[in-house]
Design a protein around this motif. Sequence first.
Motif, PDB file in Angstrom:
ATOM      1  N   PRO A 142      91.913 108.820  62.607  1.00 10.36           N
ATOM      2  CA  PRO A 142      91.326 107.503  62.299  1.00 10.36           C
ATOM      3  C   PRO A 142      92.402 106.550  61.779  1.00 10.36           C
ATOM      4  O   PRO A 142      92.941 106.746  60.689  1.00 10.36           O
ATOM      5  CB  PRO A 142      90.296 107.830  61.214  1.00 10.36           C
ATOM      6  CG  PRO A 142      90.828 109.065  60.553  1.00 10.36           C
ATOM      7  CD  PRO A 142      91.624 109.822  61.582  1.00 10.36           C
ATOM      8  N   LEU A 143      92.709 105.551  62.579  1.00 10.88           N
ATOM      9  CA  LEU A 143      93.790 104.618  62.246  1.00 10.88           C
ATOM     10  C   LEU A 143      93.253 103.197  62.142  1.00 10.88           C
ATOM     11  O   LEU A 143      92.275 102.835  62.805  1.00 10.88           O
ATOM     12  CB  LEU A 143      94.884 104.680  63.312  1.00 10.88           C
ATOM     13  CG  LEU A 143      95.469 106.061  63.633  1.00 10.88           C
ATOM     14  CD1 LEU A 143      96.505 105.950  64.745  1.00 10.88           C
ATOM     15  CD2 LEU A 143      96.071 106.697  62.385  1.00 10.88           C
ATOM     16  N   GLN A 144      93.917 102.409  61.327  1.00 10.19           N
ATOM     17  CA  GLN A 144      93.533 101.007  61.164  1.00 10.19           C
ATOM     18  C   GLN A 144      94.075 100.178  62.333  1.00 10.19           C
ATOM     19  O   GLN A 144      95.228 100.349  62.751  1.00 10.19           O
ATOM     20  CB  GLN A 144      94.076 100.477  59.845  1.00 10.19           C
ATOM     21  CG  GLN A 144      93.552 101.219  58.625  1.00 10.19           C
ATOM     22  CD  GLN A 144      94.199 100.768  57.337  1.00 10.19           C
ATOM     23  OE1 GLN A 144      94.534  99.600  57.183  1.00 10.19           O
ATOM     24  NE2 GLN A 144      94.376 101.687  56.398  1.00 10.19           N
ATOM     25  N   THR A 145      93.223  99.302  62.853  1.00  9.87           N
ATOM     26  CA  THR A 145      93.609  98.404  63.940  1.00  9.87           C
ATOM     27  C   THR A 145      93.097  96.999  63.608  1.00  9.87           C
ATOM     28  O   THR A 145      92.276  96.836  62.682  1.00  9.87           O
ATOM     29  CB  THR A 145      93.004  98.848  65.284  1.00  9.87           C
ATOM     30  OG1 THR A 145      91.603  98.519  65.307  1.00  9.87           O
ATOM     31  CG2 THR A 145      93.175 100.351  65.498  1.00  9.87           C
ATOM     32  N   GLY A 181      89.429  96.916  63.266  1.00  8.85           N
ATOM     33  CA  GLY A 181      88.837  97.863  62.335  1.00  8.85           C
ATOM     34  C   GLY A 181      89.318  99.274  62.601  1.00  8.85           C
ATOM     35  O   GLY A 181      90.175  99.523  63.467  1.00  8.85           O
ATOM     36  N   THR A 182      88.764 100.225  61.884  1.00 17.77           N
ATOM     37  CA  THR A 182      89.158 101.618  62.036  1.00 17.77           C
ATOM     38  C   THR A 182      88.709 102.155  63.390  1.00 17.77           C
ATOM     39  O   THR A 182      87.554 101.978  63.787  1.00 17.77           O
ATOM     40  CB  THR A 182      88.551 102.475  60.915  1.00 17.77           C
ATOM     41  OG1 THR A 182      89.018 101.998  59.653  1.00 17.77           O
ATOM     42  CG2 THR A 182      88.941 103.937  61.079  1.00 17.77           C
ATOM     43  N   GLN A 183      89.621 102.808  64.089  1.00 15.38           N
ATOM     44  CA  GLN A 183      89.298 103.459  65.353  1.00 15.38           C
ATOM     45  C   GLN A 183      89.855 104.881  65.339  1.00 15.38           C
ATOM     46  O   GLN A 183      90.879 105.142  64.696  1.00 15.38           O
ATOM     47  CB  GLN A 183      89.882 102.680  66.534  1.00 15.38           C
ATOM     48  CG  GLN A 183      89.283 101.307  66.732  1.00 15.38           C
ATOM     49  CD  GLN A 183      89.818 100.628  67.984  1.00 15.38           C
ATOM     50  OE1 GLN A 183      90.313 101.275  68.901  1.00 15.38           O
ATOM     51  NE2 GLN A 183      89.726  99.306  68.021  1.00 15.38           N
ATOM     52  N   LYS A 184      89.185 105.770  66.059  1.00 14.41           N
ATOM     53  CA  LYS A 184      89.642 107.152  66.164  1.00 14.41           C
ATOM     54  C   LYS A 184      90.378 107.336  67.487  1.00 14.41           C
ATOM     55  O   LYS A 184      89.897 106.914  68.532  1.00 14.41           O
ATOM     56  CB  LYS A 184      88.461 108.116  66.068  1.00 14.41           C
ATOM     57  CG  LYS A 184      87.811 108.149  64.697  1.00 14.41           C
ATOM     58  CD  LYS A 184      86.706 109.184  64.631  1.00 14.41           C
ATOM     59  CE  LYS A 184      86.103 109.250  63.226  1.00 14.41           C
ATOM     60  NZ  LYS A 184      85.021 110.253  63.148  1.00 14.41           N
ATOM     61  N   ASN A 189      99.374 100.472  61.640  1.00 14.82           N
ATOM     62  CA  ASN A 189      98.182 101.241  62.029  1.00 14.82           C
ATOM     63  C   ASN A 189      98.055 102.476  61.147  1.00 14.82           C
ATOM     64  O   ASN A 189      97.843 103.583  61.635  1.00 14.82           O
ATOM     65  CB  ASN A 189      98.260 101.655  63.499  1.00 14.82           C
ATOM     66  CG  ASN A 189      98.350 100.473  64.435  1.00 14.82           C
ATOM     67  OD1 ASN A 189      99.396 100.195  65.006  1.00 14.82           O
ATOM     68  ND2 ASN A 189      97.241  99.742  64.593  1.00 14.82           N
ATOM     69  N   PRO A 195      96.833 105.424  58.785  1.00 14.12           N
ATOM     70  CA  PRO A 195      95.563 106.157  58.732  1.00 14.12           C
ATOM     71  C   PRO A 195      94.740 105.742  57.524  1.00 14.12           C
ATOM     72  O   PRO A 195      95.305 105.367  56.485  1.00 14.12           O
ATOM     73  CB  PRO A 195      96.002 107.623  58.633  1.00 14.12           C
ATOM     74  CG  PRO A 195      97.394 107.580  58.113  1.00 14.12           C
ATOM     75  CD  PRO A 195      98.000 106.298  58.603  1.00 14.12           C
ATOM     76  N   VAL A 196      93.430 105.790  57.661  1.00 14.48           N
ATOM     77  CA  VAL A 196      92.569 105.428  56.542  1.00 14.48           C
ATOM     78  C   VAL A 196      92.672 106.489  55.460  1.00 14.48           C
ATOM     79  O   VAL A 196      92.963 107.664  55.731  1.00 14.48           O
ATOM     80  CB  VAL A 196      91.102 105.268  57.000  1.00 14.48           C
ATOM     81  CG1 VAL A 196      90.959 104.143  57.988  1.00 14.48           C
ATOM     82  CG2 VAL A 196      90.580 106.579  57.597  1.00 14.48           C
TER      83      VAL A 196
END
Length: 301
Positions: free
Chosen positions: A205-208, A211-214, A263, A265-266
């Motif tokens: 799960p990374l920040q873009t 919003g957060t995308q996996k 990007n 990670p959360v």
Amino acid sequence: MSYFDNIRTFIRVYELGNMSAAARDQRISAAVASSRIAQLEEHLKVRLFQRTTRQLHPTEQGQIFYGGACKIVEAVEQAEADVESVTLTPRGSLLVAAPLGIGRRLIAPLIPKFKEEYPLIDIRLRLSDRELDITGEGLDIAFFLGLPKDSTLKVRKIADCPRVLCAAPNYVAQKGWPKATKELVDGTHDCLNLRYPGAPEFQWPLQTPDGTQKFAVKGPFESDDGDVLTNWALEGHGIVLKPFFEVREHLKSGALVPVLEDNAPVSVQLGCLYSHRRHQDPKTRLFIDFLAKPMARAVQS
């Protein structure tokens, strides 16, 4: 206490379905465990288990007795907890589980200090990065990173744990700096992945900007030990996603460098799980309270 010990052993044999596993859990020999079940069956004049060469299956009488046996043990444990609360002398043992990184770096160093303060409490620490069956394995407390699945258990949040994508300078020199998240998915870069039996597919799960995308990352290396992944990263074999506290010193020394910082990670939740019944036990509360603040400081500093 022999009859009560027999009941305790019966409960663990019932839950684990295996005499040897129950014996290990109770820290007794398989012969003693078998003898306790035999004594219980003789006392009740019924068979509690149907025995095969590999497993035990509870009989109808065993299934009925299990419910009552659990109530007996819970009542005694609650009575003991009430006494301990009044006398302020908690005693007994706690079976504690944690992921390898948390256990080695945060929990294990604090246990001797806890023992000094509460000398009558023994701690049995089990470390593993695999998913644990808290009830089935007879755990009192299980620390975790992430989102727990079992909603029947109580959850205590300790802190939000920042994470980082990082790699060794020699990996970056060879493969180049990753410029976009798609390079983690299309094989341009090698990702080092934590995998254990029953683990979900690799999803970082990374920040873009959206919003957060996996991202279903790819890579030729995987392990069920997070420290193995760190060592592979240090050797230049790929990019790793790690809790910041686990690689803090490597980042400080330059042995690892952060990548894809736009990007990141959360953060992931650091917390612990325990049953509602365990929450009534003074030593459970004492242990969690003792560890919570220093663990939170360690992951957030």
